[in-house]
Design an enzyme around this catalytic site. Structure first.
Site, mmCIF file in Angstrom:
data_model
loop_
_atom_site.group_PDB
_atom_site.id
_atom_site.type_symbol
_atom_site.label_atom_id
_atom_site.label_comp_id
_atom_site.label_asym_id
_atom_site.label_seq_id
_atom_site.Cartn_x
_atom_site.Cartn_y
_atom_site.Cartn_z
ATOM 1 N N LYS A 122 -6.332 -19.598 -51.747
ATOM 2 C CA LYS A 122 -7.365 -19.188 -50.759
ATOM 3 C C LYS A 122 -6.551 -18.217 -50.045
ATOM 4 O O LYS A 122 -7.317 -17.181 -49.533
ATOM 5 C CB LYS A 122 -7.689 -20.510 -49.825
ATOM 6 C CG LYS A 122 -8.706 -21.272 -50.693
ATOM 7 C CD LYS A 122 -9.481 -22.287 -49.840
ATOM 8 C CE LYS A 122 -10.348 -23.338 -50.429
ATOM 9 N NZ LYS A 122 -9.864 -23.800 -51.491
HETATM 10 C C1 LIG Z 1 -10.343 -24.676 -52.424
HETATM 11 C C2 LIG Z 1 -9.564 -25.195 -53.656
HETATM 12 C C3 LIG Z 1 -9.941 -25.242 -54.905
HETATM 13 C C4 LIG Z 1 -11.287 -25.290 -55.243
HETATM 14 O O1 LIG Z 1 -11.865 -23.879 -55.449
HETATM 15 P P1 LIG Z 1 -13.290 -23.445 -55.575
HETATM 16 O O2 LIG Z 1 -13.341 -22.110 -55.113
HETATM 17 O O3 LIG Z 1 -13.981 -23.969 -54.073
HETATM 18 O O4 LIG Z 1 -13.959 -24.098 -56.770
HETATM 19 C C5 LIG Z 1 -9.149 -25.826 -55.794
HETATM 20 N N1 LIG Z 1 -7.911 -25.934 -55.562
HETATM 21 C C6 LIG Z 1 -7.301 -25.594 -54.447
HETATM 22 C C7 LIG Z 1 -5.848 -26.015 -54.196
HETATM 23 C C8 LIG Z 1 -8.090 -25.195 -53.311
HETATM 24 O O5 LIG Z 1 -7.519 -25.067 -52.124
#
Ligand SMILES: *Cc1c(COP(=O)(O)O)cnc(C)c1O
Length: 547
Positions: A122
């Site tokens: 993120k």
């Molecule tokens: C947010 C997240 C996901 C999922 O990503 P999306 O964009 O919501 O599909 C997967 N793995 C981790 C570690 C995350 O923080």
């Protein structure tokens, strides 16, 4: 259709709110009809893009891609370059998102997205979004002083991952405050420490003595409150913000180039991207990359046991369904696996524990645009019809808990995507397997990344090497989810401490913290009071500082 139109405009997935600029969609987050913003057109790649782009740095590649979505009339090129440079200067890897080969025989590669400040993917989007917010605010405030200056108040709820990445994206940003609510005592110790040890004056952690759902309800109530909206400009950083999707497109191209520059890749090879998926934001960026022209044969959705997306790809039915008892793959529901009150199942990959995937709505818009209209219809009509279909489906989801799409829509979805569901048992087995395998000995996967690798290995049985390569996205560093790693590798505690645990995590839990406690009984009005008081105190301090 022209690809490099001077100004890219945005519309809502539910048909309304046409003709917004990039700045408007970033600051608003959600359209007023409840829909999500999408660009009117997905730009196509320039001629010779592969030869022109393949040796670019991550930052230069991001600039080329973002420039197709943001016109220089909105953000001059030099400014955009500077925003990108600052956003990725916080990453520890020179390559920003390096691709490593995990298994050269099976052609399985791992795109490491966890080299940002909070060790999760993120960061790639939220470092950029934080700088964008600041850029827009500072520009609005040019020549203004004191109370004339507009101030942005970002409000969010988190069960862990989003909150820390948002806080690191926004810390210290001028004219922006950030309030992140988390359920008190219910986020992992390392994530709680990551959030609450940030001491910048514009960062406000609120620990709510309730559940994540309570936190989300408070956020929703605040956004719907006319009173605070009159006095404060509220903004959101959740995964539906268009700028987050945009920022995530870069690494699909970056990883593709890493692969084609690799000797083991030959031109006839096909590439599948495998994405551990929750809210469908990460993989939606892959869809945009594919539509722009990136030659990805398939995008592979990997879900945990919260599998609404996997069930959709099997049946065309998108429905909320609490998980009862044993799953098809066996294992699990024994001790320690609690069904969450809302029907979400707690798994070893909590960042993917969702009931519905909010960004899926954007894909539905494109599917219905393609399937239900033809080139001979007027574009404006095609767009509003697509919006009508999406609105209908989303209404059904709200009132009946689900909807079923036509066969043609499902087939269109299956043309671009495949899907796999991975159980907690398989997650653990995959962490063990990769750690022990000859080709990847000693590599420790986090549980989310392990779900991607498990799906990649299954996909590789159908879509075989040597002609197919799989690039699985590694979405978090294993140290963020040490409990799952410990379950998988109980004998490797020392190795983990010495070789895997980043220096940044050592002693983090002992650092001083800043966090306000909010009683659930105070309700969202209690949160509103805290927000108003703390923004006021911050602005007063800023005024004193300026004098
Ligand atoms: C947010 C997240 C996901 C999922 O990503 P999306 O964009 O919501 O599909 C997967 N793995 C981790 C570690 C995350 O923080």
């Amino acid at each position: 259709m022209s690809s490099h139109t001077a100004s890219q405009r945005y519309l809502s997935s539910r048909g309304g709110s046409y003709d917004f600029s990039f700045e408007e969609v970033v600051l608003k987050g959600l359209a007023s009809d409840g829909g999500l913003f999408i660009p009117e057109e997905i730009p196509t790649l320039p001629d010779e893009w592969a030869s022109k782009w393949k040796d670019l740095s991550f930052q230069d590649l991001a600039f080329q891609i973002f420039s197709l979505y943001i016109s220089p009339a909105e953000i001059p090129s030099d400014d955009l370059r500077d925003i990108i440079r600052r956003s990725y200067s916080t990453f520890r890897a020179t390559d920003i998102t390096p691709t490593v080969t995990l298994d050269a025989k099976k052609n399985v590669h791992l795109l490491e997205l966890f080299h940002g400040p909070t060790f999760a993917f993120k960061d790639v989007a939220l470092q950029f979004l934080g700088n964008l917010f600041e850029y827009f605010l500072v520009r609005k405030n040019e020549g203004k002083t004191g109370r004339e200056r507009e101030h942005l108040t970002v409000i969010g709820a988190t069960s862990g991952d989003t909150g820390s990445a948002a806080i690191y994206g926004l810390r210290g940003k001028k004219d922006v405050s950030v309030f992140i609510m988390h359920p008190h005592g219910k986020v992992s110790p390392i994530q709680e420490a990551q959030m609450t040890t940030v001491m910048d004056a514009n960062v406000h952690n609120l620990a709510v003595d309730g559940t994540f759902d309570d936190c989300q309800d408070f956020v929703k109530a605040l956004f719907a409150d006319p009173e605070i909206n009159k006095t404060h400009r509220l903004a959101a950083v959740n995964s539906i913000n268009w700028a987050r999707i945009l920022a995530q497109i870069t690494y699909f191209f970056h990883a593709y180039f890493a692969l084609i520059k690799n000797d083991a890749f030959f031109p006839a090879s096909a590439v599948r991207f495998v994405v551990p998926t929750g809210n469908f934001g990460d993989i939606l960026a892959g869809f945009f990359a594919k539509r722009m022209g990136l030659p990805a044969e398939k995008l592979v959705i990997a879900t945990n046991e919260n599998d609404i997306l996997h069930r959709f790809w099997e049946s065309g039915k998108y429905e909320k369904k609490p998980v009862h008892g044993k799953q098809a793959e066996g294992g699990i529901p024994e001790d320690g696996v609690k069904a969450h009150e809302s029907g979400v199942k707690e798994t070893l990959s909590p960042a993917m524990d969702i009931l519905v995937s909010s960004n899926f709505e954007r894909l539905l818009w494109f599917l219905s645009y393609d399937v239900y209209s033809t080139n001979s219809d007027a574009v404006s009509q095609r767009r509003s019809q697509a919006g009508d279909h999406v609105r209908g489906w989303l209404n059904d989801l709200k009132s009946n808990g689900g909807f079923t799409v036509d066969r043609q829509i499902l087939e269109a979805a299956q043309a671009d995507f495949a899907s796999y569901r991975v159980s907690d048992d398989e997650t653990i087995e995959t962490i063990k397997y990769v750690f022990a395998a000859e080709s990847s000995k000693g590599y420790v996967l986090d549980p989310h990344s392990a779900i991607g690798i498990a799906a990649a290995l299954r996909s590789a049985e159908v879509s075989k090497p040597p002609s197919t390569h799989h690039i699985a996205l590694a979405t978090a560093h294993p140290a963020k989810f040490a409990n799952a790693v410990e379950l998988a590798l109980p004998e490797q505690k020392e190795y983990f401490q010495e070789k895997i645990l980043p220096a940044e995590f050592k002693g983090l839990e002992d650092k001083p913290r800043r966090v306000s406690l909010v009683q659930r009984s105070e309700g969202w009005q209690g949160v509103r009071k805290v927000v108003i008081e703390e923004v006021e105190a911050e602005r007063r301090a800023a005024e004193r500082g300026a004098h």
